[in-house]
Structure formats: structure tokens, C-alpha cells
Motif scaffolding. Structure first.
Motif, PDB file in Angstrom:
ATOM      1  N   LYS A  31      31.245  48.584  34.561  1.00 54.47           N
ATOM      2  CA  LYS A  31      31.875  47.453  35.262  1.00 54.47           C
ATOM      3  C   LYS A  31      33.224  47.907  35.790  1.00 54.47           C
ATOM      4  CE  LYS A  31      29.727  43.936  32.383  1.00 54.47           C
ATOM      5  NZ  LYS A  31      29.955  42.746  31.550  1.00 54.47           N
ATOM      6  N   GLU A  33      36.417  46.604  38.393  1.00 55.08           N
ATOM      7  CA  GLU A  33      36.999  45.517  39.181  1.00 55.08           C
ATOM      8  C   GLU A  33      37.851  46.109  40.292  1.00 55.08           C
ATOM      9  OE1 GLU A  33      40.187  42.087  38.368  1.00 55.08           O
ATOM     10  OE2 GLU A  33      38.454  42.029  37.032  1.00 55.08           O
ATOM     11  N   VAL A  85      35.606  37.535  41.393  1.00 54.71           N
ATOM     12  CA  VAL A  85      36.261  37.081  40.161  1.00 54.71           C
ATOM     13  C   VAL A  85      37.593  36.403  40.452  1.00 54.71           C
ATOM     14  CG1 VAL A  85      35.099  38.643  38.589  1.00 54.71           C
ATOM     15  CG2 VAL A  85      37.163  39.411  39.732  1.00 54.71           C
ATOM     16  N   THR A  90      36.789  41.684  43.120  1.00 56.79           N
ATOM     17  CA  THR A  90      35.343  41.733  42.931  1.00 56.79           C
ATOM     18  C   THR A  90      35.012  42.577  41.712  1.00 56.79           C
ATOM     19  OG1 THR A  90      34.944  41.525  45.298  1.00 56.79           O
ATOM     20  CG2 THR A  90      33.168  42.478  43.990  1.00 56.79           C
ATOM     21  N   GLU A  91      34.139  42.045  40.862  1.00 57.60           N
ATOM     22  CA  GLU A  91      33.605  42.829  39.752  1.00 57.60           C
ATOM     23  C   GLU A  91      32.336  43.505  40.246  1.00 57.60           C
ATOM     24  OE1 GLU A  91      32.840  41.587  35.356  1.00 57.60           O
ATOM     25  OE2 GLU A  91      30.974  41.309  36.481  1.00 57.60           O
TER      26      GLU A  91
END
Length: 134
Positions: A31, A33, A85, A90-91
Motif C-alpha cells: 500500500k 499513498e 483518501v 490516493t491510496e
């Protein structure tokens, strides 16, 4: 960003973060960001996957979410999922194969990073504002 280690609860430590806010590897998903909108990240990701020569690159996006899939030469599926997010963040979740592959996901993340625009620098004062001070 390069993952330089794994901390508690699978949290990855990143270095060289030009425009990455957070990097975490959990349950097979890397993940990341990014301080950009979903469309910006989606376009950069698609371009990166195509430039790297992955097969069957396809996907969709809107203002709030998006997704891309591709395949390696070995026919391993690559899945990218994006969601907004914050208004300008954006994740991005990257999964390689069914169980995840940190090394390949990290490579893909780095390729995407190169396609993203440089972070916005602080804007200089406008010439009109400077003239008012005189």
C-alpha cells in the motif's frame, strides 16, 4: 520509494520518497499513498506497466477509485487498486500473484513513482502582489 525494512505489523520503512506519503506491506498488498488524485495515479500506473512490457494492461477509473490489471511473462496477475483518501491523495494497493510478492510490487511501485509528476514546489509570490508592496 524503496522498502528498506519491515517493522511492526508488517509496516514497511521507505526511503527515497520523492512524493510518497506512506508505504505499508500487509497481507500480500503493498500500500502506497501518493499526494495526487486517482486519475493522475491511474494514468501514471498504466503508463509504467506498459513501458515495463507487462501484458494485458487494462482497467478503469473515476474521480474516487480505479483499478488496473496486467500479467507478467510468466502469466502471474498484477492487480492495482486505487481509492481517494483525501481531496488530493490516493491510496494505491499493488498485489502480485495470489499471495503477494513484495519484491515485484516494490519494483512496480518504483516504476509508477517515476511516471508521477514532481511534487508542487511552493509558489513564488505573484508579481502583482510584489508591486503592491512598493
Amino acid at each position: 520509494a524503496a522498502v528498506t525494512g519491515i517493522g511492526k505489523a508488517g509496516e514497511a520503512v521507505a526511503s527515497g520518497t520523492r512524493s510518497v506519503a506512506t508505504v505499508v506491506y500487509v497481507n500480500g498488498d503493498l500500500k502506497v499513498e501518493h499526494p495526487f488524485s486517482v486519475p493522475t495515479v491511474w494514468l501514471a500506473a498504466g503508463l509504467a506497466l506498459r513501458k515495463a512490457g507487462f501484458d494485458e494492461v487494462k482497467g478503469t477509473y473515476d474521480a474516487l477509485s480505479g483499478g488496473l490489471t496486467a500479467r507478467t511473462r510468466e502469466r502471474v496477475e498484477i492487480t492495482l487498486k486505487m481509492r481517494s483518501v483525501e481531496s488530493r491523495a490516493t491510496e494505491l494497493r499493488i498485489r502480485v500473484g495470489t499471495k503477494g510478492d513484495l519484491k515485484t510490487a516494490e519494483l512496480i511501485s518504483g516504476l509508477i513513482q517515476r511516471e508521477l509528476p514532481a511534487p508542487a514546489a511552493a509558489a513564488p509570490a505573484s508579481s502583482a502582489a510584489q508591486e503592491e508592496k512598493r
